[in-house]
Design an enzyme around this catalytic site. Structure first.
Site, PDB file in Angstrom:
ATOM      1  N   SER A   6      32.206  35.815  40.994  1.00 40.23           N
ATOM      2  CA  SER A   6      33.308  36.479  40.309  1.00 40.23           C
ATOM      3  C   SER A   6      32.827  37.617  39.411  1.00 40.23           C
ATOM      4  CB  SER A   6      34.116  35.426  39.542  1.00 40.23           C
ATOM      5  OG  SER A   6      35.325  35.933  39.072  1.00 40.23           O
ATOM      6  N   ASP A  13      37.615  42.408  39.421  1.00 43.18           N
ATOM      7  CA  ASP A  13      36.285  41.858  39.210  1.00 43.18           C
ATOM      8  C   ASP A  13      35.585  41.725  40.554  1.00 43.18           C
ATOM      9  OD1 ASP A  13      37.826  39.769  40.131  1.00 43.18           O
ATOM     10  OD2 ASP A  13      36.878  38.254  38.870  1.00 43.18           O
ATOM     11  N   ASP A  37      35.016  39.494  42.821  1.00 39.89           N
ATOM     12  CA  ASP A  37      35.687  38.901  43.984  1.00 39.89           C
ATOM     13  C   ASP A  37      37.171  39.220  44.018  1.00 39.89           C
ATOM     14  OD1 ASP A  37      36.369  37.261  41.842  1.00 39.89           O
ATOM     15  OD2 ASP A  37      36.376  35.430  43.038  1.00 39.89           O
ATOM     16  N   ASP A  61      39.780  38.424  42.320  1.00 41.78           N
ATOM     17  CA  ASP A  61      40.864  37.468  42.082  1.00 41.78           C
ATOM     18  C   ASP A  61      41.523  37.719  40.733  1.00 41.78           C
ATOM     19  OD1 ASP A  61      38.877  36.496  40.405  1.00 41.78           O
ATOM     20  OD2 ASP A  61      39.088  34.407  41.022  1.00 41.78           O
TER      21      ASP A  61
END
EC number: 5.4.2.10
Length: 448
Positions: free
Chosen positions: A102, A242, A244, A246
């Protein structure tokens, strides 16, 4: 949290803490636990990753583990966490896996699983996975011959995911200019394509990943450059993802940062106006700003709070039949469209509200006024020793007495890093610095 699983899967420094050997075991155990119900044919598991240099190493180790229990693995390549969650459902898979840490720096990596329904695993399932990981003997099946698993490349998965996102909005965005900060991460190629496809004028930064620059002075935890670019290009909106993707943090047309609290408040009011806010409620966490709750109260919108972590937000949304929830950090969940926080979806919904309302984001954000908030992260030796530490508890009580009910204090361990977070809110920003540092000093004395 368990021995391996934090609030968002298994994380650690790649190749020392999160080794290929551990990734193989996680693939084998996770693949077995999540797909053993399969009655006929090989179980199907989709797998994606972000742009970290260690991603391919861990992906291949995970693949080997999954194949060793007979899974058919659909490899998606570089894609967002939310893309994996969506495609797990859309492709009828039995499970999904995302390799990412992340917003963490590039030496870290992580592994998180999704069930066949696209939701993150429950604490109970994670506990079962941990039991198998720690078992003295591997008793799981080892198929042979044609029963061994296979790999299918499906690099078109990203486009299928983008098509789904585009179906969630009715507007075209010609005349609107958006700056995208892709964090040199999972949506470095997808984000610009998505917003260009809906006719927005797109400027991108942080979209040249090289394996080691993910989240490096860019992305949702470093929105400073995005602010500069929005002002420079006179953009209507900036969106920062960010590693990833999400989560999403926005920047308005005046260069002001719009965090998850603002985004939830704006989206909640827009959904309520259309009669589409389920049970007239938005779900958030204990980290939400006091101004968010006051703003929602003034809009006659109900709120409910959970522990920190978008998985807990989603659990509460499912329990109460709610369709909007999220976190101040920018994890926003639109349960009508996806099963987890989705940065691209969030940005698209914000742009849609700007277009439909005809109002700039700087005006829309006035739905709430933030209380001054100060958060200091303290890196510690053992965050588990926070609970039960009387000296820290006493420092918290003293600060709460000084706030006299006109503010709040929250001290908690990070779910993903060896960090204790010390946060306070109140009407006087100058006062907060002294109050928070009083607690920080005690945390350092006790835990560092």
């Amino acid at each position: 949290m368990g021995k391996y699983f934090g609030t968002d899967g298994v994380r650690g420094v790649a190749n020392t803490q999160l080794t290929p050997e551990l990734a193989f075991k996680i693939g084998r155990v996770g693949g077995y636990v999540l797909t053993r119900h399969k009655q006929e044919g090989k179980p199907k598991v989709v797998i994606g990753r972000d742009t970290r240099i260690s991603g391919q190493m861990l992906e291949n180790a995970l693949l080997a583990g999954l194949l060793s229990v007979g899974a058919e693995v659909v490899r998606l390549g570089v894609i967002s966490t939310s893309g994996v969650a969506y495609l797990t459902r859309a492709l009828g898979a039995d499970a999904g896996v995302m390799i990412s840490a992340s917003h963490n720096p590039f030496p870290d990596n992580g592994i998180k699983f999704f069930g066949s329904n696209g939701f993150k695993l429950s604490d109970e399932v994670e506990a079962e996975v941990e039991q198998y990981l720690d078992a003295a003997e591997d008793t799981m099946p080892r198929p042979t011959g044609e029963q061994i698993g296979t790999v299918l490349e499906f690099l078109e998965g990203g486009q299928k995911y983008l098509s789904h996102l585009k179906s969630t909005v009715s507007e075209r965005f010609d005349g609107l200019k958006v700056v995208l900060d892709c964090a040199n991460g999972a949506v470095s190629s997808l984000a610009a394509r998505l917003f260009a496809d809906v006719d927005a004028e797109v400027i991108t930064i942080g979209a040249n990943p090289n394996g080691i620059n993910i989240n490096d002075q860019c992305g949702s935890t470093h929105p400073e450059r995005l602010v500069e670019e929005v002002l420079k290009h006179k953009a209507d909106l900036g969106l920062s993802f960010d590693g990833d993707a999400d989560r999403c943090i926005a920047v308005d047309n005046n260069g002001e940062i719009i965090d998850g609290d603002y985004i939830m408040a704006i989206c909640a009011r827009a959904l309520k106006a259309k009669g589409k806010l389920n049970n007239n409620t938005v779900v958030t966490t204990v980290m939400a700003n006091m101004g968010f709750f006051k703003g929602m109260e003034e809009c006659s919108i109900n709120t409910t709070k959970t522990a920190v972590g978008d998985r807990y937000v989603v659990e509460e949304m499912l329990r109460g039949g709610y369709n909007l929830g999220g976190e101040q950090s920018g994890h926003i969940v639109f349960l009508d469209y996806n099963t987890t926080g989705d940065g691209l979806l969030t940005g698209l919904q914000l742009l849609n509200i700007i277009k439909e309302s005809g109002k700039p984001l700087s005006e829309l954000k006035q739905v709430m006024v933030k209380y001054p908030q100060l958060l200091i992260n303290v890196r510690v030796e053992d965050k588990s020793k926070l609970n039960g530490n009387e000296a820290i508890a006493q420092a918290i009580r003293e600060v709460e007495e000084d706030l006299a009910g006109n503010g709040r204090v929250l001290v908690r361990p990070s779910g993903t890093e060896p960090i204790v977070r010390v946060m306070a809110e109140g009407p006087d920003a100058a006062q907060l610095e002294g109050l928070v540092n009083r607690i920080v000093d005690v945390v350092k004395q006790q835990l560092v």
